[in-house]
Scaffold this active site. Sequence first.
Site, mmCIF file in Angstrom:
data_model
loop_
_atom_site.group_PDB
_atom_site.id
_atom_site.type_symbol
_atom_site.label_atom_id
_atom_site.label_comp_id
_atom_site.label_asym_id
_atom_site.label_seq_id
_atom_site.Cartn_x
_atom_site.Cartn_y
_atom_site.Cartn_z
ATOM 1 C CE1 TYR A 287 -35.129 -37.033 20.451
ATOM 2 C CE2 TYR A 287 -36.739 -37.679 18.796
ATOM 3 C CZ TYR A 287 -36.391 -37.508 20.116
ATOM 4 O OH TYR A 287 -37.293 -37.809 21.104
ATOM 5 C CE LYS B 27 -26.183 -35.380 34.281
ATOM 6 N NZ LYS B 27 -26.601 -35.126 35.681
ATOM 7 C CG ASP C 126 -29.610 -34.100 37.280
ATOM 8 O OD1 ASP C 126 -29.371 -32.927 36.905
ATOM 9 O OD2 ASP C 126 -28.758 -34.789 37.880
ATOM 10 C CG ASP D 98 -39.291 -36.897 23.641
ATOM 11 O OD1 ASP D 98 -40.446 -36.590 23.295
ATOM 12 O OD2 ASP D 98 -38.932 -38.068 23.881
ATOM 13 C CG ASP E 206 -44.249 -37.214 27.413
ATOM 14 O OD1 ASP E 206 -44.428 -36.471 26.413
ATOM 15 O OD2 ASP E 206 -44.505 -38.436 27.409
HETATM 16 C C1 IPM Z 1 -42.814 -36.166 20.469
HETATM 17 C C2 IPM Z 1 -42.773 -37.651 20.235
HETATM 18 C C3 IPM Z 1 -41.760 -37.983 19.144
HETATM 19 C C4 IPM Z 1 -40.408 -37.455 19.571
HETATM 20 C C5 IPM Z 1 -41.684 -39.499 18.799
HETATM 21 C C6 IPM Z 1 -43.029 -40.009 18.324
HETATM 22 C C7 IPM Z 1 -40.617 -39.830 17.806
HETATM 23 O O1 IPM Z 1 -42.492 -38.304 21.415
HETATM 24 O O2 IPM Z 1 -43.138 -35.417 19.526
HETATM 25 O O3 IPM Z 1 -42.567 -35.721 21.593
HETATM 26 O O4 IPM Z 1 -39.675 -38.130 20.306
HETATM 27 O O5 IPM Z 1 -40.065 -36.351 19.174
HETATM 28 MN MN MN Z 2 -42.407 -37.021 23.172
#
Ligand code: IPM
Ligand code: MN
Length: 355
Positions: free
Chosen positions: A138, A189, A222, A246, A250
Amino acid sequence: MQTRRIAVIPGDGIGIDVTKEALAVIQTVCGVTGDAVRTTEFDFGAERYLASGVSLPDGTHDMFRRDFDAIFMGALGDPRVPDMAHARDILLGTRFALDLYANQRPIRLLHDDLCPLTGRGRRDIDFVVFRENTEGLYVGMGGIFKKGTADEIATQEDVNTRKGVERIIEHAFRYARDNGRAKVTMSDKSNALRFGHDLWQRVFAEVSERYPDIESNHLYIDALALQMVKNPAQFDVIVTCNMFGDIITDLGAALQGGLGMAASGNINPDGVSMFEPVHGSAPKYAGKNIANPFGAILSAQLMLEHLGLAKAGLLIEKAVIGCIEAGETPRELGGSLGTREVGAAVCRRIEELGG
Ligand code: IPM
Ligand code: MN
């Protein structure tokens, strides 16, 4: 009594809708507990960026550091800014500028009915991910050479520093110890990324020795993704790098009932921290009173707990669980309430619990 000062950036899209409800919940819960909180709203987001060309005015981060105890953010992203420049400046820029190195993302199922896994329930899904939040892929180091030609080269550097890796791993262990968690799982990884993640391996071995009371183990990313679905009950605390964190948060959000349920804190243990739901700005649902505000409300809970207001945090959590049990939920969760009605239901339950 100490007044907690909170900077609020509703941002774009449904960020504006859900922030309104989170703020109402904060006011209600503090009314019940007698805590003093003062919120100040800032209009940083696509609208202001498009009008002025400025995403964050100079001096904003200094102002946050000087005048506030925490920052609450809704979501950023707007189709009129396709490259997400303002979102990167405001969200990632604040993570970097305020050195919010610990991205704390609880993965906690609040009700069995929200679980997408057959045969799993609340007792199986309760862990916390610590995502390194200031380094890795990042940092924006790299470049493009011979752009637009057949010989184009694009590089994106993965930066892992000794200091950065050590402090996030240390933070995860300290959190485990302070919060009665038995185990820290580090995920990388290192079988493929022989340099950057070799550092993670060595630092993890070192830091885990300082915490003999906490069990430690390692899974390649993984394998971790597979295990989060196959046997999520094995996890207590997970620590990983920015990019992997990240992605797996999700996946973790799905385990909790969807992106709309996931909360997060961007923590600097020695400074001002920022709290935001994990979801994005979902422009097509903006202003339609359909967004799920639970992720924002649970982020407010995290923030109040971080500010030392444990009782207020607990009331929010109980109220949210009460709403889910009673079916007072947005459409996303199978209910029929709008964003505002969900917020009102949480507030009403907080008042009932407190009264
Ligand atoms: C998160 C989001 C951000 C990230 C994006 C919007 C840049 O996906 O906070 O998880 O990747 O950190
Ligand atoms: Mn995210």
